[in-house]
Design a protein around this motif. Structure first.
Motif, PDB file in Angstrom:
ATOM      1  N   SER A 623       0.825  -1.208   0.000  1.00  0.00           N
ATOM      2  CA  SER A 623       0.000   0.000   0.000  1.00  0.00           C
ATOM      3  C   SER A 623       0.861   1.261   0.000  1.00  0.00           C
ATOM      4  CB  SER A 623      -0.953  -0.008   1.186  1.00  0.00           C
ATOM      5  OG  SER A 623      -0.258   0.314   2.353  1.00  0.00           O
ATOM      6  N   GLN A 626       0.931   2.372  -3.440  1.00  0.00           N
ATOM      7  CA  GLN A 626      -0.355   2.903  -3.918  1.00  0.00           C
ATOM      8  C   GLN A 626      -0.506   4.325  -3.368  1.00  0.00           C
ATOM      9  OE1 GLN A 626      -2.321   0.453  -5.448  1.00  0.00           O
ATOM     10  NE2 GLN A 626      -4.097   1.679  -5.970  1.00  0.00           N
ATOM     11  N   ASN A 627       0.301   5.272  -3.885  1.00  0.00           N
ATOM     12  CA  ASN A 627       0.360   6.578  -3.242  1.00  0.00           C
ATOM     13  C   ASN A 627      -0.520   7.628  -3.894  1.00  0.00           C
ATOM     14  OD1 ASN A 627       1.723   6.882  -5.551  1.00  0.00           O
ATOM     15  ND2 ASN A 627       3.678   7.476  -4.642  1.00  0.00           N
ATOM     16  N   GLY A 628      -1.278   7.228  -4.898  1.00  0.00           N
ATOM     17  CA  GLY A 628      -2.216   8.171  -5.480  1.00  0.00           C
ATOM     18  C   GLY A 628      -1.641   9.007  -6.619  1.00  0.00           C
ATOM     19  N   LYS A 631       1.106   9.396 -12.141  1.00  0.00           N
ATOM     20  CA  LYS A 631       2.271   9.197 -12.991  1.00  0.00           C
ATOM     21  C   LYS A 631       3.006   7.918 -12.646  1.00  0.00           C
ATOM     22  CE  LYS A 631       3.249  13.725 -14.481  1.00  0.00           C
ATOM     23  NZ  LYS A 631       3.972  14.948 -14.146  1.00  0.00           N
TER      24      LYS A 631
ATOM     25  N   ILE B  22       2.753  11.892 -21.266  1.00  0.00           N
ATOM     26  CA  ILE B  22       1.968  11.491 -20.086  1.00  0.00           C
ATOM     27  C   ILE B  22       2.869  11.450 -18.855  1.00  0.00           C
ATOM     28  CG2 ILE B  22       0.804   9.536 -19.004  1.00  0.00           C
ATOM     29  CD1 ILE B  22      -0.414   8.909 -21.692  1.00  0.00           C
ATOM     30  N   LEU B  23       4.057  10.967 -19.053  1.00  0.00           N
ATOM     31  CA  LEU B  23       4.920  10.767 -17.887  1.00  0.00           C
ATOM     32  C   LEU B  23       5.491  12.079 -17.371  1.00  0.00           C
ATOM     33  CD1 LEU B  23       6.814   7.512 -18.805  1.00  0.00           C
ATOM     34  CD2 LEU B  23       4.946   7.824 -17.205  1.00  0.00           C
ATOM     35  N   ILE B  24       5.736  13.012 -18.236  1.00  0.00           N
ATOM     36  CA  ILE B  24       6.442  14.193 -17.724  1.00  0.00           C
ATOM     37  C   ILE B  24       5.556  15.404 -17.528  1.00  0.00           C
ATOM     38  CG2 ILE B  24       8.698  13.447 -18.641  1.00  0.00           C
ATOM     39  CD1 ILE B  24       8.304  15.527 -20.833  1.00  0.00           C
ATOM     40  N   ARG B  25       4.424  15.502 -18.205  1.00  0.00           N
ATOM     41  CA  ARG B  25       3.610  16.713 -18.062  1.00  0.00           C
ATOM     42  C   ARG B  25       2.759  16.633 -16.816  1.00  0.00           C
ATOM     43  NH1 ARG B  25       4.492  20.146 -22.443  1.00  0.00           N
ATOM     44  NH2 ARG B  25       3.428  21.598 -21.051  1.00  0.00           N
ATOM     45  N   ARG B  26       2.387  17.792 -16.260  1.00  0.00           N
ATOM     46  CA  ARG B  26       1.627  17.801 -15.021  1.00  0.00           C
ATOM     47  C   ARG B  26       0.206  18.292 -15.221  1.00  0.00           C
ATOM     48  NH1 ARG B  26       5.505  21.287 -11.528  1.00  0.00           N
ATOM     49  NH2 ARG B  26       3.820  21.134 -10.020  1.00  0.00           N
ATOM     50  N   VAL B  92      -1.799  17.200 -11.856  1.00  0.00           N
ATOM     51  CA  VAL B  92      -1.922  15.795 -11.451  1.00  0.00           C
ATOM     52  C   VAL B  92      -1.155  15.494 -10.176  1.00  0.00           C
ATOM     53  CG1 VAL B  92      -2.522  14.403 -13.429  1.00  0.00           C
ATOM     54  CG2 VAL B  92      -0.225  15.326 -13.233  1.00  0.00           C
ATOM     55  N   ASP B  93      -0.067  16.190  -9.926  1.00  0.00           N
ATOM     56  CA  ASP B  93       0.717  15.896  -8.721  1.00  0.00           C
ATOM     57  C   ASP B  93      -0.049  16.228  -7.446  1.00  0.00           C
ATOM     58  OD1 ASP B  93       2.576  15.089 -10.422  1.00  0.00           O
ATOM     59  OD2 ASP B  93       4.012  16.743 -10.089  1.00  0.00           O
ATOM     60  N   ILE B  95      -3.381  15.871  -7.284  1.00  0.00           N
ATOM     61  CA  ILE B  95      -4.578  15.006  -7.212  1.00  0.00           C
ATOM     62  C   ILE B  95      -4.121  13.619  -6.775  1.00  0.00           C
ATOM     63  CG2 ILE B  95      -6.558  14.130  -8.489  1.00  0.00           C
ATOM     64  CD1 ILE B  95      -6.136  16.364 -10.483  1.00  0.00           C
ATOM     65  N   LYS B  96      -4.010  13.413  -5.485  1.00  0.00           N
ATOM     66  CA  LYS B  96      -3.546  12.100  -4.991  1.00  0.00           C
ATOM     67  C   LYS B  96      -4.266  11.715  -3.708  1.00  0.00           C
ATOM     68  CE  LYS B  96       0.885  12.616  -4.632  1.00  0.00           C
ATOM     69  NZ  LYS B  96       2.276  12.712  -4.166  1.00  0.00           N
ATOM     70  N   LEU B  98      -6.674   9.505  -3.560  1.00  0.00           N
ATOM     71  CA  LEU B  98      -6.987   8.073  -3.545  1.00  0.00           C
ATOM     72  C   LEU B  98      -5.699   7.284  -3.396  1.00  0.00           C
ATOM     73  CD1 LEU B  98      -9.573   6.363  -3.976  1.00  0.00           C
ATOM     74  CD2 LEU B  98      -8.836   6.061  -6.326  1.00  0.00           C
ATOM     75  N   LYS B  99      -5.372   6.937  -2.148  1.00  0.00           N
ATOM     76  CA  LYS B  99      -4.123   6.184  -1.961  1.00  0.00           C
ATOM     77  C   LYS B  99      -4.239   5.247  -0.784  1.00  0.00           C
ATOM     78  CE  LYS B  99      -2.149  10.033   0.611  1.00  0.00           C
ATOM     79  NZ  LYS B  99      -1.216  11.142   0.540  1.00  0.00           N
ATOM     80  N   GLY B 100      -3.372   4.244  -0.749  1.00  0.00           N
ATOM     81  CA  GLY B 100      -3.454   3.230   0.300  1.00  0.00           C
ATOM     82  C   GLY B 100      -2.821   3.679   1.598  1.00  0.00           C
TER      83      GLY B 100
END
Lengths: 649, 100
Positions: A623, A626-628, A631, B22-26, B92-93, B95-96, B98-100
């Motif tokens: 988990s 799974q950091n959100g 990228k 996708i990988l580098i743009r934010r 995107v950085d 918007i996180k 949803l994480k465990g």
């Protein structure tokens, strides 16, 4: 009517369904009428079929067979759901249905003020259905269904007053002890199937006869099978070592004790052996075991019965003792005598229980009237002098006592004397002596009961005494009917020396197949002599009880003091319950505790918890990833695709 | 003459541009455009192969992908608008949740 044998057990089933499903909404009167009516229909139908069977030579030889549908059919194993009404099962059905009807009628009065009236009658009808299935089954498997069914009803009815701990414990005890016996019954049934390839009584019988089997062939499997079946019988018919549940079963309502635990269910073990007599005779070792277990149980239970103070407990031990007599008869090869005792015992023992129920009913009312709640209405030390308040109960009880004690010409005399004579005539002298001694004890404990209950002065307060009264006629009618049967019931089996026809023996002769070559001595002078001895036994027991209990005497107390050691052993029933508790229940409980506390909690639960714990650890670690951050996921996906490419191309 | 290989190389280049984007743009909208770029690189390859192999199947596929891409763009942009109204950002950085 020969196609309607199946209706005999179905009537009580219908009664059960009506009372069980809609009983809550029906009035008490309707419930009682439906329940008793269902049994009455069964009885009348059984009578009609019985006469029809006897009027036709062919039917009375082969019996009337109703196969309802093929039940189980796997490979070469096939069992039908079928009923067989022949001479033996027909006689038993008449007894079961007749006595059941009387007890249902009695119950209407006895249970009138009880809670759960509909539940009681529903269970009672279900019991009769199961009992008739047991009796009429044409194969062992269907008989086993009835066998288990009556056990279930017994459990339900013993625990009828389920709010008291005694009753629910007694129910469980009966059920669990019977499990041990049922285990034997099932194994015995399997062995019989492997031996004869069928579970149908007729097939087994034909197989035994056509193979010309004799005990000399000494087949170990038959001995094993019969011993196991006998183990089943000891459970249901309360013999040593599995009799312990029957005295406790008295926690149920008294009519239940009369019907299930005296007249019908407990005799099913005897009935099963009579039915399979041609198999049992092939195993002399089993026969000897049965005879000795029966004889010892008769004596053992009678000794306990002499000192008990609970009126129903005395009768319960008496039942165990009388069942012992029946097994004694079977063991020496006198199957008809054993069956004869089933019939007579059903009449007089049901009568004794119903009489005691009538007494308990009166005592209960007396205590209620006097506002006493802590006194036991079943304790004979609280009774005395009831004769003048309850004359009908007294007279019928006395008739039953004379019958069970073995006074001629009452029913018990003929059947018990037949058993004792056959025991002697098959040269089991020691067993005869045991039986005769148990007969003295029988007479003694029964007259002790009569004297302490009905004679002398009432041993309660004036306020209690003024409420004593005879039971209503709905209860006394069955008493009188059973009293008549207890008098004349024995006349169907006069001994040969009377030069009168022995109806029962002639009638049941074809049922018994003398495969064992059992031989009885014929000596009229000796038979007369032994008959005198058994009458003397009955008189001796009576006189002994009279000297001790008829007047106001302190002899019983003194005797108890002098022999206090023996007295306490008897009063505590030889500590059998305690011994079983120490030898079986405690170790089993210990094993259970071990299984629970070690195997279950530590090993099984531990393994499961460990797996769950590991899964949680891995989850925790993953988990973190799974950091959100979208990228990271995208990069991982890309990495994964590249890896797949690398693998496949 | 533009050969099959040229189309394939162009398609691969476009696809790689999309992936890297996708990988580098934010910015989510840029990422969106990168996804569209990847889809269209595949479309290009489909059409090229369709022509090359004389099958029309590939071109039919392309129509389906157009339709899906349009639907996806509609839903995705709606989500972006809704998210912006709520959080006032489309980085995107950030918007996180949803994480465990």
């Amino acid at each position: 009517m020969t196609g309607y044998v199946w209706l005999i057990p179905v009537f009580p089933l219908i009664g059960f369904l009506i009372n069980g499903l809609f009983g809550k909404r029906l009035s008490r009167k309707t419930i009682g009428v439906i329940a008793s009516g269902a049994i009455l229909f069964s009885f009348l139908l059984a009578c009609v079929i019985f006469f029809q069977m006897n009027s036709s030579v062919e039917l009375s030889e082969k019996g009337i067979r109703n196969v309802l549908f093929p039940w189980i059919h796997i490979g070469d194993f096939s069992v039908n759901f079928g009923y067989l009404f022949d001479r033996l099962s027909g006689s038993m059905t008449l007894m079961v249905a007749g006595v059941s009807f009387l007890i249902h009628v009695y119950s209407i009065g006895y249970m009138a003020e009880e809670e759960g009236y509909w539940r009681y009658f529903a269970y009672l009808n279900l019991f009769v259905f199961m009992m008739l299935t047991l009796v009429l089954a044409d194969n062992l498997l269907l008989m086993f269904v009835g066998w288990e069914g009556v056990g279930l009803c017994s459990y339900l009815l013993i625990g009828f007053y389920y709010t008291t701990e005694v009753a629910s414990d007694a129910g469980k005890k009966a059920f669990i002890v019977n499990r041990v016996g049922d285990f034997g019954f099932m194994l015995g049934m399997f062995f019989l199937f492997t031996l004869f390839g069928s579970l149908e009584f007729q097939h087994i019988r034909e197989a035994v006869i056509s193979a010309g089997l004799k005990p000399e062939h000494g087949m170990g499997l038959i001995t094993l099978a019969t011993v196991l079946l006998f183990l089943g019988a000891t459970g249901k018919s309360a013999q040593i070592p599995l009799y312990v549940w029957l005295p406790d079963a008295m926690a149920g309502p008294t009519p239940v004790s009369a019907l299930i635990h005296a007249a019908t269910m407990v005799t099913s073990g005897v009935y099963m052996i009579v039915k399979l007599n041609y198999v049992f005779q092939l195993a002399p070792i089993t026969m000897l075991t049965i005879a000795w277990i029966g004889g010892l149980t008769a004596l053992f239970a009678a000794t306990i019965g002499t000192v008990q103070n609970d009126i129903k407990k005395v009768l319960a031990y008496s039942t165990v003792s009388q069942l012992g007599y029946m097994f004694l008869a079977l063991g020496v090869g006198a199957f008809i005598a054993g069956f004869f005792h089933i019939l007579t015992h059903a009449f007089f023992k049901a009568l004794l229980f119903l009489g005691s129920g009538s007494v308990i009913h009166a005592m209960h009312h007396a205590f209620h009237h006097a506002g006493i709640h802590d006194k036991d209405p079943q304790d004979i030390r609280n009774m005395g002098g009831l004769k003048k308040y309850m004359p009908k109960t007294y007279w019928t009880f006395l008739v039953a006592t004379l019958a069970i004690a073995g006074f001629p010409p009452f029913a018990g005399f003929f059947s018990k004397d037949e058993i004792l004579w056959k025991t002697f005539a098959s040269s089991h002298r020691v067993l005869w002596a045991i039986g005769a001694f148990a007969a003295i004890l029988t007479s003694f404990y029964m007259f002790r009961l009569v004297y302490l209950t009905f004679f002398g002065e009432f041993r309660g307060s004036k306020r209690e005494e003024e409420a004593l009264h005879e039971s209503p006629s709905v209860m006394t009618f069955p008493l009188i009917a059973l009293a008549v049967l207890s008098v004349i019931g024995g006349w169907i089996g006069f001994p040969h020396i009377f030069k009168l026809p022995n109806v029962l023996e002639q009638y049941l002769e074809p049922v018994i197949e003398n495969t064992g070559g059992i031989h009885f001595l014929h000596n009229s002078a000796l038979e007369w002599g032994l008959m005198d001895v058994s009458i003397l036994c009955a008189i001796a027991g009576w006189l002994f009880a009279r000297t001790l209990y008829a007047g106001k005497s302190d002899v019983p107390g003194k005797l108890a003091k002098t022999f206090s050691y023996f007295y306490s052993i008897l009063l505590n029933k030889y500590y059998v319950d305690e011994i079983y508790f120490a030898l079986i229940i405690r170790p089993v409980k210990k094993i259970g505790d071990f299984c629970w506390l070690f195997i279950d909690t530590i090993i099984i639960d531990g393994t499961v918890n460990l797996v769950a714990y590991l899964a949680r650890c891995f989850g925790r670690i993953y988990s973190l990833y799974q950091n959100g951050a979208v990228k990271v996921y995208a990069l991982t996906m890309l990495g994964g695709i590249l890896v797949l490419f690398w693998i496949f191309f | 003459m533009v050969g099959m290989l040229d189309y394939a190389i162009l398609s691969a280049v476009l696809f790689t541009v999309g992936v890297v984007g996708i990988l580098i743009r934010r910015n989510i909208i840029t990422i969106f455009m990168c996804i569209e770029l990847m889809l269209n690189s595949v479309n290009l390859l489909f059409v090229a192969f369709s022509r090359y192999m004389g099958h029309v199947d590939g071109q039919i596929f392309v129509f389906f992908i157009f339709a899906i891409a349009a639907a996806e763009a509609a839903v995705g942009l709606a989500l972006v608008v809704a998210y912006f109204k709520l959080k006032e950002t489309i980085e995107v950085d950030e918007i996180k949740l949803l994480k465990g």
